[in-house]
Write an enzyme that holds these catalytic residues in place. Structure first.
Site: not given
Length: 316
Positions: A59, A63, A91, A188
C-alpha cells in the site's frame, strides 16, 4: 487506497508517465551488487514477526507512486509548516516505515549514498508480495528520491468510493490502463480496512436504501455489527478478505459474490472490459499473478525524483 475523493491533478501529467528507459534491471550490479538481497533480508526478518507488514509495504508503494511518481515522497517526515504525505488523511493508517529505514541503514553501511529510498520501496513491495505467496518479478531500478512531499496532494489518490469512470481517469492520468486497474486492485487481497472507508455503504446509503444495493445483504449485516452507525471503537474495521495475509485471487471471487468492502472494487463489475477481467482473475490464480506482476512493473516505473537520500525520512 485513499479516503478522500478528488480528481484534481496539480502535477504535470508528463511527469507521471512511465519512463522505462530511465530504469534498468542491472542498475546496481557494479555499485551495490547485494542491494536486492539486503532489502529482501530486511523485509523477510520483519515479516516473520508481523504478518501485516506485506500489506503495509504494498500500500505504501502504491500511495507513493500515485502522487509524484515512485520517488519515496511518502517516506518524508513533516517539517516546520509543511505537512508531508505520510500525515495526510488517506495515509494515517500507513505503517511499517521502519522496515524501509532498516533496509536503508543496512545499504548505507555497505554502499553509502548509492541505493535510493524509492528503489528500496519498490523492491520491498515486490518482496512483500512474494513472501505472502504471490508472484515475484524483476524490478527495474534507478529511481531517484523526491524532495517535495505535501499532505494536500494525497487528495489525488483514488478513493474507495470511486465509480468506474473516476477510477479509469485516475489510472489513465498515470499512464495505466483498465487492465492495470483490475490487476492492481487484486492487491486488496492483503490487509485491513477501517470502518471509515466503507461506512457510507452500510448506513444511510441514499434516500431509498440504507445499504448499498451492490453489496450482498448478509455481508452488509455482518459489517454493520462490526461498524455500528455510532461507532466508538478506535481503529475498528475488518480484513479485506478472509485470507488477508495470503496473496491469492480470493478478492476477485468476493467481488463476484458482492462481498467486498470498497465501492471502487465492486465498481469493476459495471464496465464490460473490467467485468471480464474480474471473471478471468477469479477463475485463474495464474492469470492474475502474471497480470499483477506486469502491472506492478509498469506502475513502479513512473519516475519523478532528483536525488539519493542518505536518510529516507529527510531530504539531503
Amino acid at each position: 487506497m485513499a479516503v478522500i475523493a478528488a480528481l484534481l491533478i496539480t502535477l504535470s501529467i508528463f511527469s507521471l508517465i512511465p519512463l522505462g528507459n530511465a530504469l534498468s534491471l542491472n542498475y546496481y550490479d557494479k555499485t551495490c551488487p547485494d542491494a536486492e538481497s539486503i532489502v529482501t533480508n530486511a523485509v523477510k526478518k520483519e515479516v516473520m514477526k508481523d504478518r501485516t507488514i506485506p500489506a503495509a509495504l504494498l500500500r505504501m508503494h502504491f500511495h507513493d507512486c500515485f502522487i509524484r511518481g515512485c520517488d519515496a515522497s511518502v517516506l518524508l517526515n513533516s517539517v516546520g509548516k509543511n505537512t508531508a504525505e505520510k500525515d495526510g488523511p488517506p495515509n494515517g493508517s500507513l505503517h511499517a516505515f521502519y522496515v524501509i529505514d532498516n533496509a536503508k541503514q543496512a545499504l548505507e553501511s555497505q554502499c553509502p549514498g548509492t541505493v535510493s529510498c524509492a528503489d528500496i520501496l519498490a523492491l520491498a513491495a515486490r518482496d512483500a508480495v512474494a513472501l505472502s505467496g504471490g508472484p515475484t518479478w524483476d524490478v527495474p531500478k534507478g529511481r531517484k528520491d523526491g524532495r517535495t512531499s505535501k499532505a494536500s496532494e494525497t487528495a489525488q489518490l483514488p478513493s474507495p468510493t470511486f465509480n468506474i469512470s473516476q477510477l479509469q481517469q485516475s489510472f489513465s492520468q498515470r499512464g495505466l490502463s483498465l487492465d492495470d486497474l483490475v490487476a492492481l486492485t487484486g492487491g486488496h487481497t492483503l490487509g485491513f480496512s477501517h470502518c471509515s472507508s466503507f461506512q457510507s455503504r452500510i448506513h444511510n446509503f441514499n434516500s431509498t436504501n440504507d445499504i448499498d444495493p451492490s453489496m450482498h445483504p448478509s455481508f452488509a449485516a455482518k459489517l454493520k455489527s462490526i461498524c455500528p452507525i455510532h461507532n466508538k471503537v478506535k481503529n475498528a474495521g475488518t480484513t479485506m478478505d478472509p485470507s488477508s495475509t495470503t496473496f491469492d485471487n480470493t478478492h476477485y471471487k468476493l467481488i463476484l459474490q458482492r462481498k467486498t468492502l470498497f465501492a471502487s472494487d465492486q465498481a469493476l463489475l459495471t464496465s464490460p472490459k473490467t467485468k471480464d477481467l474480474v471473471y478471468k482473475f477469479a477463475s485463474s490464480q495464474e492469470a492474475f499473478s502474471k497480470a499483477f506482476a506486469k502491472s506492478m512493473i509498469k506502475m513502479s516505473s513512473i519516475t519523478g525524483g532528483q536525488e539519493v537520500r542518505k536518510n529516507c525520512k529527510v531530504v539531503n
